[in-house]
Design an enzyme around this catalytic site. Sequence first.
Site, PDB file in Angstrom:
ATOM      1  N   GLU A  89       0.807  -1.210   0.000  1.00  0.00           N
ATOM      2  CA  GLU A  89       0.000   0.000   0.000  1.00  0.00           C
ATOM      3  C   GLU A  89       0.841   1.260   0.000  1.00  0.00           C
ATOM      4  OE1 GLU A  89      -1.939   0.383   4.107  1.00  0.00           O
ATOM      5  OE2 GLU A  89      -1.878  -1.784   3.747  1.00  0.00           O
ATOM      6  N   CYS A 335       0.688   2.356   8.567  1.00  0.00           N
ATOM      7  CA  CYS A 335       1.350   1.272   7.842  1.00  0.00           C
ATOM      8  C   CYS A 335       0.602  -0.054   7.892  1.00  0.00           C
ATOM      9  CB  CYS A 335       2.710   0.996   8.465  1.00  0.00           C
ATOM     10  SG  CYS A 335       3.689   2.430   8.649  1.00  0.00           S
TER      11      CYS A 335
HETATM   12  N1  SAH Z   1      10.289   0.492   8.948  1.00  0.00           N
HETATM   13  C1  SAH Z   1      10.511   1.885   8.920  1.00  0.00           C
HETATM   14  C2  SAH Z   1       9.535   2.671   8.058  1.00  0.00           C
HETATM   15  C3  SAH Z   1       8.064   2.338   8.114  1.00  0.00           C
HETATM   16  S1  SAH Z   1       7.072   2.865   9.411  1.00  0.00           S
HETATM   17  C4  SAH Z   1      10.565   2.451  10.324  1.00  0.00           C
HETATM   18  O1  SAH Z   1      10.429   1.697  11.264  1.00  0.00           O
HETATM   19  O2  SAH Z   1      10.803   3.641  10.473  1.00  0.00           O
HETATM   20  C5  SAH Z   1       6.846   4.591   9.374  1.00  0.00           C
HETATM   21  C6  SAH Z   1       6.581   5.128  10.776  1.00  0.00           C
HETATM   22  O3  SAH Z   1       5.242   4.841  11.253  1.00  0.00           O
HETATM   23  C7  SAH Z   1       7.506   4.550  11.810  1.00  0.00           C
HETATM   24  O4  SAH Z   1       7.956   5.572  12.645  1.00  0.00           O
HETATM   25  C8  SAH Z   1       6.615   3.584  12.561  1.00  0.00           C
HETATM   26  O5  SAH Z   1       7.138   3.315  13.815  1.00  0.00           O
HETATM   27  C9  SAH Z   1       5.317   4.335  12.564  1.00  0.00           C
HETATM   28  N2  SAH Z   1       4.108   3.540  12.807  1.00  0.00           N
HETATM   29  C10 SAH Z   1       3.858   2.263  12.481  1.00  0.00           C
HETATM   30  N3  SAH Z   1       2.622   1.898  12.857  1.00  0.00           N
HETATM   31  C11 SAH Z   1       2.077   2.978  13.450  1.00  0.00           C
HETATM   32  C12 SAH Z   1       0.828   3.238  14.057  1.00  0.00           C
HETATM   33  N4  SAH Z   1      -0.099   2.292  14.137  1.00  0.00           N
HETATM   34  N5  SAH Z   1       0.607   4.482  14.548  1.00  0.00           N
HETATM   35  C13 SAH Z   1       1.544   5.447  14.461  1.00  0.00           C
HETATM   36  N6  SAH Z   1       2.745   5.265  13.903  1.00  0.00           N
HETATM   37  C14 SAH Z   1       3.016   4.034  13.406  1.00  0.00           C
END
Ligand code: SAH
Length: 346
Positions: A89, A335
Amino acid sequence: MKEIIQDLTFAELSALVAKEGEKAFRAGQLWHGLMQGRKISAITDLPNRFKESLLRRFEDEPVRIAETLTSADGTEKYLFELADGNLIEGVFMRYKYGNTQCVSTQVGCRMNCAFCASGLNGLIRDLSAGEILCEVLAVNALHGGTPDKRAVTNVVLMGSGEPLDNYDNVVRFLRNVTAEGGICISPRNISLSTCGIVPKMYALAEEGIPVNLTVSLHNADDAERARIMPVAKAYKIADILKACDRYFEKTGRRYIFEYSLIHGENADKAHAEKLIALLKGRPCHVNLIRLNEVKEKALAGADEKEAYRFLGMLEKGGLSATLRRRTGADIGGACGQLRASRLRGE
Ligand code: SAH
């Protein structure tokens, strides 16, 4: 699956064109068509026999927009289908300064963060450089953009997957998305987010592609961070900070920390104080976001009041910080949420 032609650099495409016995200018036509987000079969200025030969070897449409959800705030979320049927996505966000496309770098993820929907079924496979590029090209074309007049002005590698766990493909993607004559998005308008894979952060600093480096921190304490991010058992915060400093030294780019506020986990005064002590005086910025709650996970987002209190404490403590608005929360903006719901059969 066939090969992905969008994996190739312009120089590699030129070599391919020569090998096929075509005139050199065909490489420019082919590259230009691909960068417009066209399928090989839809590039009208190429001879049919050449296209037929390409289609025997390459996928015509490696990434197809299978579904679009539009949020009340104008954010759009896409479900992309890959040539092998896998789903990823992406999100398109409109801001005053331009439009940002958030891309996925893997199908699934193996980092298994406690709050994130991307890792629910583990890692399925890496995306190739061309597949990641096709996410950008498809959305740019969808919004009427061309390489000369881009609809997508900024790219963030913050979709599903851990970019530095797919290092070579991600770096190749960065080279092609920033290449002159292509969609040519400046590294300054690209942000790569990592959960903190330290050796790859050092490697990225040496690539000569000064994108903005973002680290998902979410807690200033190693043991507490490891509770929600298993990768924290392998890489300590002190080492992440050293790698960030090296990145700053090499690129001159201030680095950014993502901090998702989780009620009862990392959002109170003690956590703010620890974060201030850790980051004060560093060339960095803190992006706060209230956790987007994920159906399969038991964690709760901080409410608005708690989030503003946390922001206030960081500012008073001398940190540069912002609380990001939660765009697209009504369309499963975080995500992996859309893919997870489709995999559940919803
Ligand atoms: N794997 C990478 C990039 C993808 S996630 C990383 O860890 O940075 C992008 C951002 O969204 C990251 O900071 C992740 O921790 C955050 N994230 C993931 N799921 C989330 C959620 N449910 N609510 C808020 N932030 C979230």
